[in-house]
Motif scaffolding. Structure first.
Motif, PDB file in Angstrom:
ATOM      1  N   HIS A 156       0.857  -1.189   0.000  1.00 20.27           N
ATOM      2  CA  HIS A 156       0.000   0.000   0.000  1.00 20.27           C
ATOM      3  C   HIS A 156       0.891   1.236   0.000  1.00 20.27           C
ATOM      4  N   ASP A 157       0.730   2.067  -0.998  1.00 18.45           N
ATOM      5  CA  ASP A 157       1.476   3.311  -1.060  1.00 18.45           C
ATOM      6  C   ASP A 157       1.098   4.188   0.133  1.00 18.45           C
ATOM      7  N   LEU A 158       2.079   4.799   0.761  1.00 20.35           N
ATOM      8  CA  LEU A 158       1.914   5.700   1.916  1.00 20.35           C
ATOM      9  C   LEU A 158       1.649   4.965   3.222  1.00 20.35           C
ATOM     10  N   GLY A 159       1.530   3.634   3.179  1.00 22.23           N
ATOM     11  CA  GLY A 159       1.419   2.899   4.430  1.00 22.23           C
ATOM     12  C   GLY A 159       0.195   2.020   4.561  1.00 22.23           C
ATOM     13  N   VAL A 160       0.368   0.893   5.265  1.00 20.84           N
ATOM     14  CA  VAL A 160      -0.730  -0.003   5.616  1.00 20.84           C
ATOM     15  C   VAL A 160      -1.412   0.540   6.862  1.00 20.84           C
ATOM     16  N   SER A 161      -2.724   0.411   6.950  1.00 14.94           N
ATOM     17  CA  SER A 161      -3.433   0.836   8.155  1.00 14.94           C
ATOM     18  C   SER A 161      -4.044  -0.345   8.914  1.00 14.94           C
ATOM     19  N   CYS A 162      -4.373  -1.432   8.200  1.00 18.00           N
ATOM     20  CA  CYS A 162      -4.986  -2.585   8.869  1.00 18.00           C
ATOM     21  C   CYS A 162      -4.852  -3.811   7.961  1.00 18.00           C
TER      22      CYS A 162
ATOM     23  N   SER B 254      -6.070   4.555  -0.153  1.00 18.00           N
ATOM     24  CA  SER B 254      -7.521   4.459  -0.386  1.00 18.00           C
ATOM     25  C   SER B 254      -7.928   3.139  -1.033  1.00 18.00           C
ATOM     26  N   LEU B 255      -7.089   2.126  -0.920  1.00 16.47           N
ATOM     27  CA  LEU B 255      -7.377   0.829  -1.525  1.00 16.47           C
ATOM     28  C   LEU B 255      -7.626  -0.229  -0.457  1.00 16.47           C
ATOM     29  N   LEU B 256      -8.505  -1.158  -0.788  1.00 11.75           N
ATOM     30  CA  LEU B 256      -8.688  -2.390  -0.038  1.00 11.75           C
ATOM     31  C   LEU B 256      -8.218  -3.510  -0.956  1.00 11.75           C
ATOM     32  N   LYS B 257      -7.265  -4.311  -0.493  1.00 11.21           N
ATOM     33  CA  LYS B 257      -6.718  -5.381  -1.315  1.00 11.21           C
ATOM     34  C   LYS B 257      -6.988  -6.734  -0.673  1.00 11.21           C
ATOM     35  N   ILE B 258      -7.209  -7.724  -1.516  1.00 13.97           N
ATOM     36  CA  ILE B 258      -7.393  -9.094  -1.055  1.00 13.97           C
ATOM     37  C   ILE B 258      -6.266  -9.930  -1.640  1.00 13.97           C
ATOM     38  N   TRP B 259      -5.596 -10.700  -0.770  1.00  5.96           N
ATOM     39  CA  TRP B 259      -4.425 -11.479  -1.139  1.00  5.96           C
ATOM     40  C   TRP B 259      -4.685 -12.966  -0.906  1.00  5.96           C
ATOM     41  N   ALA B 260      -4.027 -13.787  -1.695  1.00 11.10           N
ATOM     42  CA  ALA B 260      -3.969 -15.226  -1.436  1.00 11.10           C
ATOM     43  C   ALA B 260      -2.586 -15.533  -0.880  1.00 11.10           C
ATOM     44  N   ILE B 261      -2.535 -16.221   0.240  1.00  8.78           N
ATOM     45  CA  ILE B 261      -1.263 -16.663   0.812  1.00  8.78           C
ATOM     46  C   ILE B 261      -1.236 -18.180   0.687  1.00  8.78           C
TER      47      ILE B 261
ATOM     48  N   MET C 130       2.776 -15.115  -1.538  1.00  6.46           N
ATOM     49  CA  MET C 130       1.660 -14.181  -1.402  1.00  6.46           C
ATOM     50  C   MET C 130       1.402 -13.525  -2.751  1.00  6.46           C
ATOM     51  N   GLN C 131       0.156 -13.569  -3.200  1.00  5.35           N
ATOM     52  CA  GLN C 131      -0.166 -12.944  -4.474  1.00  5.35           C
ATOM     53  C   GLN C 131      -1.452 -12.157  -4.377  1.00  5.35           C
ATOM     54  N   PRO C 132      -1.519 -10.991  -5.044  1.00  2.92           N
ATOM     55  CA  PRO C 132      -2.740 -10.174  -4.989  1.00  2.92           C
ATOM     56  C   PRO C 132      -3.855 -10.789  -5.821  1.00  2.92           C
ATOM     57  N   LEU C 133      -5.067 -10.775  -5.283  1.00  2.00           N
ATOM     58  CA  LEU C 133      -6.225 -11.274  -6.015  1.00  2.00           C
ATOM     59  C   LEU C 133      -7.096 -10.137  -6.535  1.00  2.00           C
ATOM     60  N   HIS C 134      -7.362  -9.146  -5.691  1.00  2.00           N
ATOM     61  CA  HIS C 134      -8.251  -8.050  -6.065  1.00  2.00           C
ATOM     62  C   HIS C 134      -7.789  -6.768  -5.388  1.00  2.00           C
ATOM     63  N   ALA C 135      -7.995  -5.659  -6.047  1.00  2.00           N
ATOM     64  CA  ALA C 135      -7.793  -4.328  -5.467  1.00  2.00           C
ATOM     65  C   ALA C 135      -9.098  -3.567  -5.635  1.00  2.00           C
ATOM     66  N   LEU C 136      -9.779  -3.288  -4.540  1.00  2.00           N
ATOM     67  CA  LEU C 136     -11.085  -2.633  -4.568  1.00  2.00           C
ATOM     68  C   LEU C 136     -10.882  -1.135  -4.388  1.00  2.00           C
ATOM     69  N   THR C 137     -11.443  -0.364  -5.303  1.00  2.00           N
ATOM     70  CA  THR C 137     -11.153   1.069  -5.369  1.00  2.00           C
ATOM     71  C   THR C 137     -12.365   1.942  -5.060  1.00  2.00           C
ATOM     72  N   GLY C 138     -13.339   1.420  -4.307  1.00  2.00           N
ATOM     73  CA  GLY C 138     -14.582   2.154  -4.106  1.00  2.00           C
ATOM     74  C   GLY C 138     -14.529   3.246  -3.071  1.00  2.00           C
ATOM     75  N   GLN C 139     -13.350   3.534  -2.472  1.00  2.00           N
ATOM     76  CA  GLN C 139     -13.278   4.546  -1.427  1.00  2.00           C
ATOM     77  C   GLN C 139     -12.374   5.682  -1.871  1.00  2.00           C
ATOM     78  N   SER C 140     -12.729   6.901  -1.472  1.00  2.00           N
ATOM     79  CA  SER C 140     -12.033   8.093  -1.944  1.00  2.00           C
ATOM     80  C   SER C 140     -11.149   8.710  -0.871  1.00  2.00           C
ATOM     81  N   ALA C 141     -10.917   8.004   0.224  1.00  2.00           N
ATOM     82  CA  ALA C 141     -10.082   8.497   1.317  1.00  2.00           C
ATOM     83  C   ALA C 141      -9.341   7.312   1.912  1.00  2.00           C
ATOM     84  N   PRO C 142      -8.305   7.556   2.722  1.00  2.00           N
ATOM     85  CA  PRO C 142      -7.584   6.436   3.337  1.00  2.00           C
ATOM     86  C   PRO C 142      -8.530   5.466   4.038  1.00  2.00           C
ATOM     87  N   VAL C 143      -8.278   4.172   3.851  1.00  2.00           N
ATOM     88  CA  VAL C 143      -9.097   3.125   4.473  1.00  2.00           C
ATOM     89  C   VAL C 143      -8.392   2.713   5.753  1.00  2.00           C
ATOM     90  N   LEU C 144      -9.032   2.902   6.886  1.00  2.00           N
ATOM     91  CA  LEU C 144      -8.371   2.761   8.176  1.00  2.00           C
ATOM     92  C   LEU C 144      -8.576   1.416   8.852  1.00  2.00           C
TER      93      LEU C 144
END
Length: 451
Positions: free
Chosen positions: A161-167, A193-200, A210-224
């Motif tokens: 996550h660019d600028l940092g992971v929050s959760c 502002s991304l929510l990502k889903i990964w397969a481990i 670890m590989q990315p499965l989806h990047a959900l872009t429905g939010q316009s601000a940092p996801v906390l």
């Protein structure tokens, strides 16, 4: 579909975390309190153990039976602890700190088993796998790291996550795949502002990938914050409620800083910067196909929290009238095609002369419209005029060493609590000197005059 059950208003500062057990809900806040609620009626408590961490460099283990402190775990190096997580089998606890260090604790004995450093970063997220043998950490540098219980790094996903992971949060279910022993699913969110889903994947060789499965872009601000439901089919993240299978979402609320699913009931808790905790019920059929209309989504929470009033449809205005106890005016407003823009232009005179609404109800409706206009002014404040700590309009903005502007009282209080890191970047403040931001103060003054 989700619907609001109740709002808990006991905290006096931003809510920064919430977590369910089978029968309890725990919430914590910048007001330095933990609150425990019984999930049957959301009254204050009963339970077993709770772990909380703090910038005082400790993890505190609480007994939910007595309300007493069972143990205080001092993080090695005495660095502020930003995150802690218990394994699903309650055998281990991990704490992560501002200096990038990790500590793995044996939970029954409360003894530190191992420590490991990750240089030049701050640990802010952690989640155990459902088997309790692995965990993932996230940092302010944006990386996700997979660890085993020996604190060996099994996989590093840099710049997740660019600028940092929050959760980050593991799904509770375990998948199997071709040529793989086991597959876990992980959700992560961040300042991008991304929510990502990964397969481990644990391969037959014993290695992990670890590989990315989806990047959900429905939010316009940092996801906390993000959290999975007990069956792994639903995911709540920041403002959104998501069906993991169909990747279908609706908006829940603004400025959500924490969220959690109950493991035993179809309810969600979300904590917010407005100092409240909202409790939501997940209705049957919430994972149906298609998208919710604005009207359906808006019924999940107070109407004016989601769309600009000027964007409301006639139906949205009708919902607002019902919420405000003005059901008797719905037909009149519909007949006159009153949408959001028309609503904001109404005055006492137009209510009486054009809509022919009598004196008593017109006085009430006029007051409601005036209140709504005031709320619109508040919700329309440019983000740069709001203090990042309090999220309130600044009166005396000052520039800190991190280059950001804050309300003087808020940043002074932050620094005086011996927290020498930036509220925005989590990096150390090189100096506590605060410089008045006269330009910003004048801009806020001009904005207030025109609004």
């Amino acid at each position: 579909m989700v619907s609001l059950i109740c709002t808990l208003q006991d905290h006096r500062d931003d809510v920064n975390w919430c977590a369910f057990s089978a029968t309890l809900l725990a919430t914590c806040s910048g007001d330095k309190t933990l609150r425990i609620y019984n999930t049957k009626d959301f009254s204050d408590p009963c339970g077993q153990f709770l772990a909380s961490c703090s910038t005082d460099a400790t993890v505190v283990i609480w007994s939910m039976v007595s309300g007493e402190i069972e143990a205080v775990l001092e993080h090695p190096g005495r660095s502020p602890v930003r995150v802690c997580a218990l394994s699903p089998d309650s055998a281990h606890l991990v704490s992560g700190a501002s200096d990038g260090s990790l500590a793995l604790w044996d939970f029954p004995s409360k003894q530190c088993r191992r420590t490991s450093p990750v240089n030049d970063t701050t640990m802010v997220a952690c989640s155990f796998s459902p088997c309790s043998q692995l965990f993932v950490t996230g940092s302010t540098y944006g990386d996700l790291r997979l660890w085993d219980l020996e604190l060996n790094q099994l996989q590093v996903e840099k710049n997740a996550h660019d600028l940092g992971v929050s959760c980050c949060a593991f799904s509770p279910d375990i998948h199997s795949g071709e040529g793989q022993v086991v597959q876990f699913r992980l959700a992560s969110c961040g300042q991008d502002s991304l929510l990502k889903i990964w397969a481990i994947n644990k391969l037959s060789t014993g290695a992990f990938k670890m590989q990315p499965l989806h990047a959900l872009t429905g939010q316009s601000a940092p996801v906390l914050s993000c959290a999975y439901s007990a069956d792994g089919q639903l995911l709540v993240s920041g403002r959104n409620f998501i069906d993991v299978t169909l990747f279908f979402m609706i908006v829940l609320c603004r400025y959500v800083t924490a969220c959690s699913f109950s493991p035993t009931a179809s309810i969600i808790a979300t904590g917010s910067m407005d100092k409240t905790v909202n409790i939501w019920r997940v209705e049957d059929g919430s994972s149906g196909h298609g998208e919710f209309s604005n009207t359906a989504a808006l019924t999940a929470c107070s109407l004016n929290k989601f769309l600009l009033v000027s964007d409301w449809s006639e139906e949205d205005v009708s919902l607002w009238l019902v919420e405000e106890g003005l059901e008797g005016l719905v037909d009149t407003f519909r007949t006159n095609n009153i949408d959001g823009t028309e609503l904001l232009s109404l005055t006492k005179e137009t209510l009486a002369s054009e809509l022919h609404i009598g004196e008593n109800p017109h006085r009430t409706s006029a007051e409601k419209v005036d209140e709504l206009k005031s709320e619109c002014v508040c919700s329309g404040v440019p983000d740069e005029f709001l203090c990042p700590i309090t999220r309130e309009l600044m009166k005396d903005p000052v520039i800190a060493a991190d280059g950001y502007s804050y309300e003087r009282e808020a940043i002074e209080s932050w620094i005086n609590t011996k927290n020498r890191s930036s509220p925005m970047t989590n990096l150390p403040l090189l100096t506590t000197l605060l410089t008045p931001n006269h330009t910003l103060k004048m801009a806020i003054g001009r904005w207030k005059t025109t609004h």
